[in-house]
Design an enzyme around this catalytic site. Structure first.
Site, PDB file in Angstrom:
ATOM      1  N   HIS A   1      63.802 -30.701  27.070  1.00 22.99           N
ATOM      2  CA  HIS A   1      62.800 -29.738  27.517  1.00 22.99           C
ATOM      3  C   HIS A   1      62.456 -29.954  28.989  1.00 22.99           C
ATOM      4  O   HIS A   1      61.642 -29.228  29.556  1.00 22.99           O
ATOM      5  CB  HIS A   1      61.505 -29.891  26.718  1.00 22.99           C
ATOM      6  CG  HIS A   1      61.547 -29.352  25.319  1.00 22.99           C
ATOM      7  ND1 HIS A   1      62.156 -28.169  24.988  1.00 22.99           N
ATOM      8  CD2 HIS A   1      61.013 -29.834  24.167  1.00 22.99           C
ATOM      9  CE1 HIS A   1      62.008 -27.952  23.688  1.00 22.99           C
ATOM     10  NE2 HIS A   1      61.333 -28.943  23.166  1.00 22.99           N
TER      11      HIS A   1
ATOM     12  N   TYR B   1      66.342 -15.016  25.439  1.00 16.17           N
ATOM     13  CA  TYR B   1      66.202 -14.845  23.979  1.00 16.17           C
ATOM     14  C   TYR B   1      66.430 -13.383  23.609  1.00 16.17           C
ATOM     15  O   TYR B   1      67.148 -13.074  22.648  1.00 16.17           O
ATOM     16  CB  TYR B   1      64.787 -15.293  23.600  1.00 16.17           C
ATOM     17  CG  TYR B   1      64.464 -15.292  22.126  1.00 16.17           C
ATOM     18  CD1 TYR B   1      64.575 -16.463  21.367  1.00 16.17           C
ATOM     19  CD2 TYR B   1      64.016 -14.135  21.485  1.00 16.17           C
ATOM     20  CE1 TYR B   1      64.248 -16.475  20.011  1.00 16.17           C
ATOM     21  CE2 TYR B   1      63.698 -14.143  20.136  1.00 16.17           C
ATOM     22  CZ  TYR B   1      63.813 -15.304  19.404  1.00 16.17           C
ATOM     23  OH  TYR B   1      63.491 -15.307  18.061  1.00 16.17           O
TER      24      TYR B   1
ATOM     25  N   LYS C   1      58.666 -15.978  12.905  1.00 22.38           N
ATOM     26  CA  LYS C   1      59.129 -14.589  12.738  1.00 22.38           C
ATOM     27  C   LYS C   1      60.509 -14.362  13.332  1.00 22.38           C
ATOM     28  O   LYS C   1      61.285 -13.555  12.851  1.00 22.38           O
ATOM     29  CB  LYS C   1      58.133 -13.652  13.428  1.00 22.38           C
ATOM     30  CG  LYS C   1      56.958 -13.248  12.569  1.00 22.38           C
ATOM     31  CD  LYS C   1      56.276 -12.057  13.189  1.00 22.38           C
ATOM     32  CE  LYS C   1      55.326 -11.391  12.241  1.00 22.38           C
ATOM     33  NZ  LYS C   1      54.603 -10.285  12.909  1.00 22.38           N
TER      34      LYS C   1
HETATM   35  P1  A3P Z   1      58.391 -17.155  16.803  1.00 22.69           P
HETATM   36  O1  A3P Z   1      57.219 -18.092  16.708  1.00 22.69           O
HETATM   37  O2  A3P Z   1      58.164 -16.043  17.774  1.00 22.69           O
HETATM   38  O3  A3P Z   1      58.840 -16.648  15.474  1.00 22.69           O
HETATM   39  P2  A3P Z   1      61.815 -23.306  19.434  1.00 22.69           P
HETATM   40  O4  A3P Z   1      63.006 -23.456  18.559  1.00 22.69           O
HETATM   41  O5  A3P Z   1      62.128 -23.373  20.887  1.00 22.69           O
HETATM   42  O6  A3P Z   1      60.708 -24.209  19.006  1.00 22.69           O
HETATM   43  O7  A3P Z   1      61.321 -21.804  19.260  1.00 22.69           O
HETATM   44  C1  A3P Z   1      60.769 -21.367  18.058  1.00 22.69           C
HETATM   45  C2  A3P Z   1      60.832 -19.854  18.055  1.00 22.69           C
HETATM   46  O8  A3P Z   1      62.185 -19.450  17.818  1.00 22.69           O
HETATM   47  C3  A3P Z   1      60.016 -19.275  16.921  1.00 22.69           C
HETATM   48  O9  A3P Z   1      59.621 -17.987  17.395  1.00 22.69           O
HETATM   49  C4  A3P Z   1      61.053 -19.207  15.808  1.00 22.69           C
HETATM   50  O10 A3P Z   1      60.710 -18.330  14.764  1.00 22.69           O
HETATM   51  C5  A3P Z   1      62.266 -18.729  16.579  1.00 22.69           C
HETATM   52  N1  A3P Z   1      63.547 -19.056  15.939  1.00 22.69           N
HETATM   53  C6  A3P Z   1      63.888 -20.166  15.245  1.00 22.69           C
HETATM   54  N2  A3P Z   1      65.143 -20.093  14.816  1.00 22.69           N
HETATM   55  C7  A3P Z   1      65.644 -18.912  15.224  1.00 22.69           C
HETATM   56  C8  A3P Z   1      66.901 -18.239  15.054  1.00 22.69           C
HETATM   57  N3  A3P Z   1      67.884 -18.801  14.373  1.00 22.69           N
HETATM   58  N4  A3P Z   1      67.051 -17.032  15.617  1.00 22.69           N
HETATM   59  C9  A3P Z   1      66.054 -16.457  16.318  1.00 22.69           C
HETATM   60  N5  A3P Z   1      64.839 -17.024  16.500  1.00 22.69           N
HETATM   61  C10 A3P Z   1      64.620 -18.244  15.963  1.00 22.69           C
END
Ligand code: A3P
Length: 322
Positions: free
Chosen positions: A130, A220, A289
């Site tokens: 990160h 994204y 989501k």
């Molecule tokens: P939301 O809270 O908007 O749903 P990170 O992995 O960087 O912690 O980010 C988490 C975000 O990515 C969350 O967004 C999560 O739902 C979404 N996310 C996790 N897996 C995913 C996937 N396979 N495809 C798309 N979005 C995903």
């Protein structure tokens, strides 16, 4: 701990009390370090990388600001580079969360035996971070080193909403929830993990313009819209383009399907509560989501306007926009 590591830990201990502190998002505090708000964990990771990380030309680093799609990008890159090693019906991603398949650099550099040593990993190493680009040592960012960064960013309005939900999941029971207004204020002031968010994006964006072979920037929203094209782009960038035979076998489609939100969030390993003392965040916490634009359900028009204004100001003249 060997002497070298002891010295770094001592330097960290001496530095921390001198840094500016702010209230965090759960019960943590964030500290200002080289222009960014980091937890003590992030600062220690950065200093350990400076002193002890031995980059290899084949290293691949998945870089993200939290909540921008770390889980997704880890899964995509893991399945792209290992596509010849596993069967899609019996794939490691069906049994493990991506964070257990991709080593988190800041954690695995600890040198105290609590995590697998990254020095012992076979090449090519797939690592994740990160940390902002500017915090990496020159031996990783200058043009003579060949290690590569794949970065993903996301509309800050969705990042804020995602992070706010996540923070409230992580806050210990009995602690009142973080209000959206508070989260909004912190985020706008740049006080979010590895923030200011915009500076994090700009660091990688500028690096991708200066060194397009070293840094690839994804959004994204683009990956959602055109997952196949983005997967091909990442494979090309990493020097492992899909062959015509692979295209015929629809391997790109398989990867996209395997890593989709629907598929991943429905795996038992990602549905169950995996919380432990070592890992206070459950696998399921990384799936909410997975949509573009969910901010409309949470942010007031005024909040979204302010965020858009900050974004416009920060990115003016950089060629970058969401
Ligand atoms: P939301 O809270 O908007 O749903 P990170 O992995 O960087 O912690 O980010 C988490 C975000 O990515 C969350 O967004 C999560 O739902 C979404 N996310 C996790 N897996 C995913 C996937 N396979 N495809 C798309 N979005 C995903």
């Amino acid at each position: 701990l060997d002497e070298g590591y002891q010295k770094t830990y001592k330097n960290v201990d001496e530095l921390l009390p001198t840094l500016l502190r702010s209230k965090g998002w759960w019960l943590d505090q964030l500290l200002q370090y080289q222009g960014f708000w980091l937890s003590t964990y992030g600062i220690r990771g950065s200093m350990l990388i400076d002193d002890h990380f031995n980059p290899r030309p084949t290293d691949i680093i998945v870089a993200t600001s939290p909540k921008c799609g770390t889980t997704w990008l880890r899964a995509l890159v893991f399945s792209i580079i290992n596509r010849n090693s596993f069967d899609f019906s019996d794939h490691p991603l069906r049994k493990a969360n991506p964070r257990d398949l991709v080593h988190f650099l800041e954690a695995h550099i600890r040198g105290d035996g609590s995590t697998a040593s990254i020095d012992g990993l076979p090449s090519p190493r797939l690592l994740s971070t990160h940390l902002p680009y500017s915090l990496f040592p020159e031996c990783m960012t200058d043009d003579t080193s060949a290690c590569r960064f794949v970065y993903i960013c996301r509309d800050p309005k969705d990042v804020l909403v995602s992070k706010w939900h996540f923070a409230n999941k992580l806050r210990p029971k009995g602690v009142p929830p973080l209000s959206l207004e508070e989260a909004f204020d912190l985020f706008c002031k740049g006080v979010s993990h590895y923030g200011p968010f915009w500076d994090h994006v700009l660091g990688y964006w500028k690096a991708s313009l200066e060194s397009p072979k070293k840094v690839l920037c994804l959004k994204y929203e683009d990956v959602k819209k055109e997952p196949l094209g983005c997967v091909r782009k990442v494979a090309n960038f990493l020097g492992v383009p899909f062959t015509p035979e692979e295209e015929n076998k629809e391997i790109v489609e398989e990867i996209v399907k395997l890593c989709s939100f629907e598929n991943m969030s429905n795996q038992d390993v990602n549905k169950s509560d995996t919380r432990s003392q070592e890992k206070p965040i459950s696998n399921s916490d990384f799936f909410r989501k997975g949509e573009v634009g969910d901010w409309v359900n949470h942010l007031s028009p005024q909040m979204s306007e302010i965020l858009d204004q900050i974004t416009e100001q920060k990115f003016q003249g950089t060629g970058f926009s969401f």
